[in-house]
Write a protein that holds these residues in place. Structure first.
Motif, PDB file in Angstrom:
ATOM      1  N   ARG A 102       0.820  -1.221   0.000  1.00  0.00           N
ATOM      2  CA  ARG A 102       0.000   0.000   0.000  1.00  0.00           C
ATOM      3  C   ARG A 102       0.852   1.269   0.000  1.00  0.00           C
ATOM      4  O   ARG A 102       0.507   2.250  -0.647  1.00  0.00           O
ATOM      5  CB  ARG A 102      -0.916  -0.009   1.225  1.00  0.00           C
ATOM      6  N   ILE A 103       1.982   1.241   0.728  1.00  0.00           N
ATOM      7  CA  ILE A 103       2.785   2.466   0.811  1.00  0.00           C
ATOM      8  C   ILE A 103       3.910   2.488  -0.225  1.00  0.00           C
ATOM      9  O   ILE A 103       4.640   3.477  -0.319  1.00  0.00           O
ATOM     10  CB  ILE A 103       3.377   2.657   2.222  1.00  0.00           C
ATOM     11  N   GLY A 104       4.032   1.386  -0.993  1.00  0.00           N
ATOM     12  CA  GLY A 104       5.005   1.365  -2.078  1.00  0.00           C
ATOM     13  C   GLY A 104       6.440   1.191  -1.631  1.00  0.00           C
ATOM     14  O   GLY A 104       7.314   1.987  -2.006  1.00  0.00           O
ATOM     15  N   THR A 105       6.697   0.170  -0.814  1.00  0.00           N
ATOM     16  CA  THR A 105       8.065  -0.110  -0.401  1.00  0.00           C
ATOM     17  C   THR A 105       8.319  -1.613  -0.479  1.00  0.00           C
ATOM     18  O   THR A 105       7.375  -2.409  -0.567  1.00  0.00           O
ATOM     19  CB  THR A 105       8.331   0.403   1.029  1.00  0.00           C
ATOM     20  N   LYS A 106       9.582  -2.017  -0.413  1.00  0.00           N
ATOM     21  CA  LYS A 106       9.931  -3.426  -0.528  1.00  0.00           C
ATOM     22  C   LYS A 106       9.638  -4.165   0.780  1.00  0.00           C
ATOM     23  O   LYS A 106       9.710  -3.598   1.871  1.00  0.00           O
ATOM     24  CB  LYS A 106      11.408  -3.574  -0.887  1.00  0.00           C
ATOM     25  N   LYS A 107       9.307  -5.458   0.655  1.00  0.00           N
ATOM     26  CA  LYS A 107       8.959  -6.266   1.824  1.00  0.00           C
ATOM     27  C   LYS A 107      10.115  -6.343   2.818  1.00  0.00           C
ATOM     28  O   LYS A 107       9.903  -6.300   4.033  1.00  0.00           O
ATOM     29  CB  LYS A 107       8.554  -7.679   1.382  1.00  0.00           C
ATOM     30  N   LYS A 108      11.327  -6.463   2.312  1.00  0.00           N
ATOM     31  CA  LYS A 108      12.497  -6.562   3.185  1.00  0.00           C
ATOM     32  C   LYS A 108      12.653  -5.287   4.003  1.00  0.00           C
ATOM     33  O   LYS A 108      12.916  -5.339   5.219  1.00  0.00           O
ATOM     34  CB  LYS A 108      13.752  -6.817   2.352  1.00  0.00           C
ATOM     35  N   TYR A 109      12.503  -4.139   3.360  1.00  0.00           N
ATOM     36  CA  TYR A 109      12.628  -2.857   4.063  1.00  0.00           C
ATOM     37  C   TYR A 109      11.483  -2.695   5.065  1.00  0.00           C
ATOM     38  O   TYR A 109      11.666  -2.135   6.144  1.00  0.00           O
ATOM     39  CB  TYR A 109      12.636  -1.712   3.056  1.00  0.00           C
ATOM     40  N   MET A 110      10.313  -3.222   4.701  1.00  0.00           N
ATOM     41  CA  MET A 110       9.156  -3.156   5.596  1.00  0.00           C
ATOM     42  C   MET A 110       9.468  -3.908   6.893  1.00  0.00           C
ATOM     43  O   MET A 110       9.146  -3.437   7.988  1.00  0.00           O
ATOM     44  CB  MET A 110       7.934  -3.754   4.896  1.00  0.00           C
ATOM     45  N   LYS A 111      10.067  -5.080   6.787  1.00  0.00           N
ATOM     46  CA  LYS A 111      10.417  -5.864   7.971  1.00  0.00           C
ATOM     47  C   LYS A 111      11.396  -5.100   8.856  1.00  0.00           C
ATOM     48  O   LYS A 111      11.306  -5.131  10.089  1.00  0.00           O
ATOM     49  CB  LYS A 111      11.029  -7.204   7.558  1.00  0.00           C
ATOM     50  N   GLU A 112      12.344  -4.402   8.224  1.00  0.00           N
ATOM     51  CA  GLU A 112      13.320  -3.610   8.981  1.00  0.00           C
ATOM     52  C   GLU A 112      12.630  -2.470   9.722  1.00  0.00           C
ATOM     53  O   GLU A 112      12.960  -2.182  10.880  1.00  0.00           O
ATOM     54  CB  GLU A 112      14.387  -3.052   8.032  1.00  0.00           C
ATOM     55  N   MET A 113      11.670  -1.831   9.058  1.00  0.00           N
ATOM     56  CA  MET A 113      10.950  -0.723   9.698  1.00  0.00           C
ATOM     57  C   MET A 113      10.131  -1.203  10.892  1.00  0.00           C
ATOM     58  O   MET A 113      10.090  -0.557  11.943  1.00  0.00           O
ATOM     59  CB  MET A 113      10.048  -0.019   8.678  1.00  0.00           C
ATOM     60  N   ILE A 114       9.470  -2.347  10.735  1.00  0.00           N
ATOM     61  CA  ILE A 114       8.677  -2.894  11.845  1.00  0.00           C
ATOM     62  C   ILE A 114       9.587  -3.230  13.023  1.00  0.00           C
ATOM     63  O   ILE A 114       9.242  -2.981  14.188  1.00  0.00           O
ATOM     64  CB  ILE A 114       7.885  -4.130  11.382  1.00  0.00           C
ATOM     65  N   LYS A 115      10.756  -3.793  12.720  1.00  0.00           N
ATOM     66  CA  LYS A 115      11.706  -4.119  13.783  1.00  0.00           C
ATOM     67  C   LYS A 115      12.129  -2.858  14.524  1.00  0.00           C
ATOM     68  O   LYS A 115      12.241  -2.859  15.767  1.00  0.00           O
ATOM     69  CB  LYS A 115      12.927  -4.817  13.168  1.00  0.00           C
ATOM     70  N   ARG A 116      12.351  -1.769  13.782  1.00  0.00           N
ATOM     71  CA  ARG A 116      12.743  -0.514  14.428  1.00  0.00           C
ATOM     72  C   ARG A 116      11.587   0.053  15.254  1.00  0.00           C
ATOM     73  O   ARG A 116      11.793   0.515  16.382  1.00  0.00           O
ATOM     74  CB  ARG A 116      13.177   0.510  13.369  1.00  0.00           C
ATOM     75  N   LEU A 117      10.376   0.016  14.694  1.00  0.00           N
ATOM     76  CA  LEU A 117       9.222   0.572  15.403  1.00  0.00           C
ATOM     77  C   LEU A 117       8.857  -0.255  16.640  1.00  0.00           C
ATOM     78  O   LEU A 117       8.182   0.239  17.540  1.00  0.00           O
ATOM     79  CB  LEU A 117       8.021   0.657  14.458  1.00  0.00           C
ATOM     80  N   ALA A 118       9.306  -1.505  16.664  1.00  0.00           N
ATOM     81  CA  ALA A 118       9.053  -2.362  17.830  1.00  0.00           C
ATOM     82  C   ALA A 118      10.177  -2.255  18.861  1.00  0.00           C
ATOM     83  O   ALA A 118      10.115  -2.911  19.898  1.00  0.00           O
ATOM     84  CB  ALA A 118       8.887  -3.816  17.388  1.00  0.00           C
ATOM     85  N   SER A 119      11.185  -1.429  18.583  1.00  0.00           N
ATOM     86  CA  SER A 119      12.332  -1.307  19.486  1.00  0.00           C
ATOM     87  C   SER A 119      12.099  -0.242  20.539  1.00  0.00           C
ATOM     88  O   SER A 119      11.239   0.632  20.397  1.00  0.00           O
ATOM     89  CB  SER A 119      13.588  -0.961  18.688  1.00  0.00           C
ATOM     90  N   GLN A 120      12.878  -0.320  21.599  1.00  0.00           N
ATOM     91  CA  GLN A 120      12.767   0.666  22.681  1.00  0.00           C
ATOM     92  C   GLN A 120      13.155   2.056  22.194  1.00  0.00           C
ATOM     93  O   GLN A 120      12.626   3.061  22.664  1.00  0.00           O
ATOM     94  CB  GLN A 120      13.653   0.239  23.847  1.00  0.00           C
TER      95      GLN A 120
END
Length: 488
Positions: free
Chosen positions: A45-63
């Protein structure tokens, strides 16, 4: 809504793509704050790669990112809870809390292609537009660009602001908003720019997207439970209204009890899980009922009333369970000899009151939470029965006293009554059903066969509930009979 806490997080803590991820996630969260779209769907939906999406979720789930995304294990795999704002506890107050609507332009390709500072600038403008309810808003220059007194936002400088404005003007969003740098004629400073004025296109204030996540879940659960037909929006709204009322009522009772006594650790989270469980269980029963009651799909108010009864039935089952748990834990707490023996055995010697009390403390906390939730469910049930009863009595009074034929016919059609006698029959039926339900609950708890429970504990609870409602029914019926005698 984009609440102020989320607004501040987006301004100060995310990259450009993380900005888009958060906005899209906000559009797809349920009442518990769970994001009901997969990372793959979000990346598409936001027009980004799946691999980069996983990295972003990992960052957003970090302290480091304040644990904005909390992993939540479900039957469908890992989902994430959006951990900002009052979404999960439904504690938003429209009269006092500031928020920004999810404006349509946030979800356009043109917005996603903007650099981060341009997105920040538009979010700031949109937030103020939403709070002031005006499509023309103004910022003083130093609200955005820091001055010597360190006002403004650290991520903006004069050149960065100019670049952000130019990026917006060069994009397709230039048709949505115009931005002008102006000199304040009432200012005593000699600065060439004192104000930044945003003028949004007419209609932008009301051009926003609504979150229909719960509606999608409702249709999904009804379908999965075996009813394949489409549920129209009007019926969905009524069902959602009953579900939302359950959540808010339980939390309101919890807050009232906590204000009078003490906050019970973990009780609120337990209540929210319980509310979701009750709501989903009632949806499954509704799905089965729709096969034999297709008329509910054509009459949203009837569907609402029927679903409310299903919710009540589920609440009583949970009330029964918590009453049983409470009495079981209570009997364990009262067994002093058992705790003394366990504590002494663990210590290898005879122990005193302090050590035994430490051993009992977790059990006491469990008892307090269970008793607290049991009382909340009991209060909710009593309020539900009283509300139903009052509604019937009020309509019966109108039937007896109204001189308006139109009003009388409206009540008869609403209740499917043919006469005043029909009204009295409905009232008696509600009373009989209530007594039968409470007697059945007491009998079921007794039959559990837990010998650790004092035999009169659970049944005493339901007997007291029954007596309380019986007294209320008698009082209301006496008033109604007096009215009947007076109008005869």
């Amino acid at each position: 809504m984009i609440y102020e806490e989320t607004y501040q997080f987006l301004l100060h803590n995310v990259s450009s793509k993380e900005f888009d991820v958060c906005l899209y996630s906000l559009l797809n969260v349920d009442w518990d704050g769970i994001i009901q779209v997969s990372p793959i769907q979000t990346s598409e939906r936001i027009g980004t790669k799946k691999k980069y999406m996983k990295e972003m979720i990992k960052r957003l789930a970090s302290q480091k990112r304040q644990n904005v995304f909390i992993p939540n294990e479900t039957n469908e795999g890992t989902k994430y809870r959006f951990n900002l704002g009052p979404t999960r506890n439904l504690g938003f107050n429209r009269k006092t809390d500031k928020y920004c609507k999810k404006y349509s332009f946030f979800y356009t390709k043109a917005f996603r292609q903007l650099p981060l500072n341009a997105k920040r600038l538009l979010l700031m403008a949109a937030f103020r537009m939403s709070t002031l309810k005006s499509e023309k808003i103004m910022f003083s220059y130093n609200e955005i660009v820091p001055n010597t007194k360190n006002q403004g936002n650290r991520f903006f400088t004069k050149s960065r602001l100019e670049d952000a404005i130019q990026a917006i003007k060069s994009s397709e969003l230039n048709d949505i908003v115009s931005i002008e740098l102006e000199n304040n004629p009432y200012s005593y400073t000699e600065d060439p720019i004192d104000a930044i004025v945003f003028s949004f296109k007419n209609g932008t204030l009301n051009d926003f997207l609504e979150n229909h996540t719960e509606r999608d879940l409702l249709r999904k659960h009804i379908y999965q439970a075996g009813f394949p037909e489409y549920i129209n929006d009007e019926v969905c709204k009524e069902i959602e209204g009953v579900g939302m009322s359950l959540y808010k009522s339980l939390l309101k009772i919890d807050k009232q009890k906590s204000n009078k006594q003490e906050v019970i650790s973990g009780a609120k989270d337990e209540l929210l899980k319980l509310a979701r469980f009750i709501y989903n269980a009632a949806i499954k029963k509704l799905s089965l009922a729709l096969h034999s009651k297709p008329e509910l799909l054509a009459h949203p108010k009837q569907a609402s009333a029927y679903f409310s009864t299903l919710i009540c039935d589920e609440v009583t089952q949970e009330m029964k369970s918590f009453v049983h748990q409470k009495e079981s834990i209570k009997s364990l707490l009262n067994n002093d000899f058992l705790h003394q023996g366990i504590s002494s055995k663990a210590a290898g010697e005879e122990v005193g009151f302090i050590e035994v009390d430490k051993h009992i403390q977790p059990i006491r906390e469990k008892y307090n939470k269970t008793a607290h939730i049991s009382d909340i469910l009991s209060i909710w049930y009593e309020k539900w029965v009283v509300s139903r009863y009052d509604s019937l009595v009020e309509d019966a009074k109108i039937l007896q006293t109204s001189t308006s034929e139109e009003q009388v016919e409206k009540i008869k059609e609403k209740r499917d009554w043919t006469s005043v006698q029909s009204a009295f029959d409905s009232i008696r039926s509600l009373k009989a059903r209530t007594y039968e339900q409470l007697d059945k609950l007491a009998g079921q708890v007794k039959s559990y066969g837990n010998k650790a429970i004092f035999l009169d504990g659970p049944s005493t609870f339901f007997d007291a509930e029954k007596q309380s409602l019986k007294d209320y029914f008698a009082f209301q019926m006496e008033n109604l009979q007096k009215l009947t005698a007076a109008s005869a």
